[in-house]
Design an enzyme around this catalytic site. Structure first.
Site, PDB file in Angstrom:
ATOM      1  N   ASP A  55      93.256  91.741 -44.793  1.00 23.75           N
ATOM      2  CA  ASP A  55      93.674  93.104 -44.465  1.00 23.75           C
ATOM      3  C   ASP A  55      93.976  93.863 -45.749  1.00 23.75           C
ATOM      4  O   ASP A  55      94.926  93.541 -46.471  1.00 23.75           O
ATOM      5  CB  ASP A  55      94.911  93.041 -43.566  1.00 23.75           C
ATOM      6  CG  ASP A  55      95.341  94.398 -43.056  1.00 23.75           C
ATOM      7  OD1 ASP A  55      94.884  95.419 -43.592  1.00 23.75           O
ATOM      8  OD2 ASP A  55      96.162  94.438 -42.115  1.00 23.75           O
ATOM      9  N   TYR A 153      93.703 111.767 -46.567  1.00 21.13           N
ATOM     10  CA  TYR A 153      92.358 111.205 -46.719  1.00 21.13           C
ATOM     11  C   TYR A 153      91.650 111.850 -47.908  1.00 21.13           C
ATOM     12  O   TYR A 153      91.037 111.150 -48.736  1.00 21.13           O
ATOM     13  CB  TYR A 153      91.555 111.423 -45.440  1.00 21.13           C
ATOM     14  CG  TYR A 153      90.131 110.936 -45.526  1.00 21.13           C
ATOM     15  CD1 TYR A 153      89.828 109.583 -45.381  1.00 21.13           C
ATOM     16  CD2 TYR A 153      89.080 111.819 -45.767  1.00 21.13           C
ATOM     17  CE1 TYR A 153      88.520 109.121 -45.464  1.00 21.13           C
ATOM     18  CE2 TYR A 153      87.777 111.373 -45.859  1.00 21.13           C
ATOM     19  CZ  TYR A 153      87.503 110.027 -45.704  1.00 21.13           C
ATOM     20  OH  TYR A 153      86.201 109.567 -45.800  1.00 21.13           O
ATOM     21  N   LYS A 157      90.177 109.937 -51.285  1.00 20.79           N
ATOM     22  CA  LYS A 157      88.784 109.970 -51.718  1.00 20.79           C
ATOM     23  C   LYS A 157      88.649 110.551 -53.132  1.00 20.79           C
ATOM     24  O   LYS A 157      87.720 110.199 -53.868  1.00 20.79           O
ATOM     25  CB  LYS A 157      87.946 110.754 -50.722  1.00 20.79           C
ATOM     26  CG  LYS A 157      87.847 110.098 -49.341  1.00 20.79           C
ATOM     27  CD  LYS A 157      87.056 108.806 -49.362  1.00 20.79           C
ATOM     28  CE  LYS A 157      87.865 107.543 -49.397  1.00 20.79           C
ATOM     29  NZ  LYS A 157      87.038 106.309 -49.377  1.00 20.79           N
TER      30      LYS A 157
END
Length: 252
Positions: A55, A153, A157
């Site tokens: 994980d 997010y 990125k």
């Protein structure tokens, strides 16, 4: 034959890249967060050499993935594909107190890059949303900001592109590049995505195998693409590396 590891390859783009490389005769090792997901990955990519399990939201498990990778032998190419999407509606905290999106999307690629035996090529999955990323590194865990899943997010990125460019600068013997696969209708992208899904894995396969690419590039559909100005800022690159090193006690 090239030996390739692809993180987050139980489904979606990671598995599409895996199938594309297997079809070209390369040896591909998959990765999934659990044993059951690993079995799904192997069923979906016939001919894969195997699958690593762990994980990526856990620093301890990410270190174990690196151990598994090194035990299996040196990889020629590593594709850092695994990611959490932009639709988390609240800040989810990992056992280490980190924001879930940051832990998987930003910190795990850093840690695997630092710990896995250095390959010839590194490929980091970024996104067009990185252009809206915030280069301010003072609140990476969203402890002061009001949570915004889309922004978290985008930030992550941007971090992936920063990492790709930093590695290209610091490791001149490694081809390190970042990719925007386009907004496509995967589980992460959602059904409303408008770009051509069939083209989404092509740049990753090309960067893994072709002679033409150099290092320190950001690509969309096999062509150089614009990036956030911070991506080429060495001070921000180094600041991100230091933040990750402080969190993991592992230096690049």
């Amino acid at each position: 034959m090239t030996r390739v590891l692809i993180t987050g390859s139980a489904d979606g783009l990671g598995q599409m890249v895996a199938r594309g490389l297997i079809e070209k005769g390369h040896e591909v090792t998959l990765h999934a967060r659990s044993e059951s997901r690993a079995q799904d990955a192997l069923k979906g990519a016939p001919g894969a050499a195997g699958a690593l399990v762990g994980d990526l939201s856990s620093i301890a498990e990410t270190k174990k993935i690196a151990e598994q990778a090194n035990t299996s032998g040196r990889f020629d190419v590593i594709v850092h594909n695994a990611a959490i999407g932009y639709r988390e509606r609240r800040r989810i905290e990992t056992a280490a107190g980190l924001a879930h999106v940051f832990a998987v999307n930003s910190l795990a690629p850093y840690l695997l890059t630092a710990l896995i035996d250095r390959p010839d090529r590194l490929i980091y999955l970024s996104s067009g949303m990185h252009l809206g990323g915030n280069p301010d590194l003072t609140d990476l865990q969203w402890e002061r900001r009001r949570w915004n899943g889309s922004q978290a997010y985008s930030d992550s990125k941007l971090h992936d592109a920063l990492l790709a460019f930093a590695v290209a600068r610091l490791w001149p013997d490694v081809q390190s590049n970042a990719v925007d696969p386009g907004w496509v209708a995967t589980k992460m992208g959602g059904p409303g995505a408008s770009r051509d899904l069939s083209r989404a894995p092509e740049t990753q396969v090309w960067l893994a195998t072709a002679d033409e690419p150099g290092s320190g590039g950001y690509y969309y559909h096999r062509k150089p693409h614009r990036t956030h100005p911070a991506v080429s800022d060495t001070r921000i690159q180094d600041g991100f590396l230091k933040a990750c090193a402080d969190l993991t006690n592992v230096t690049l």
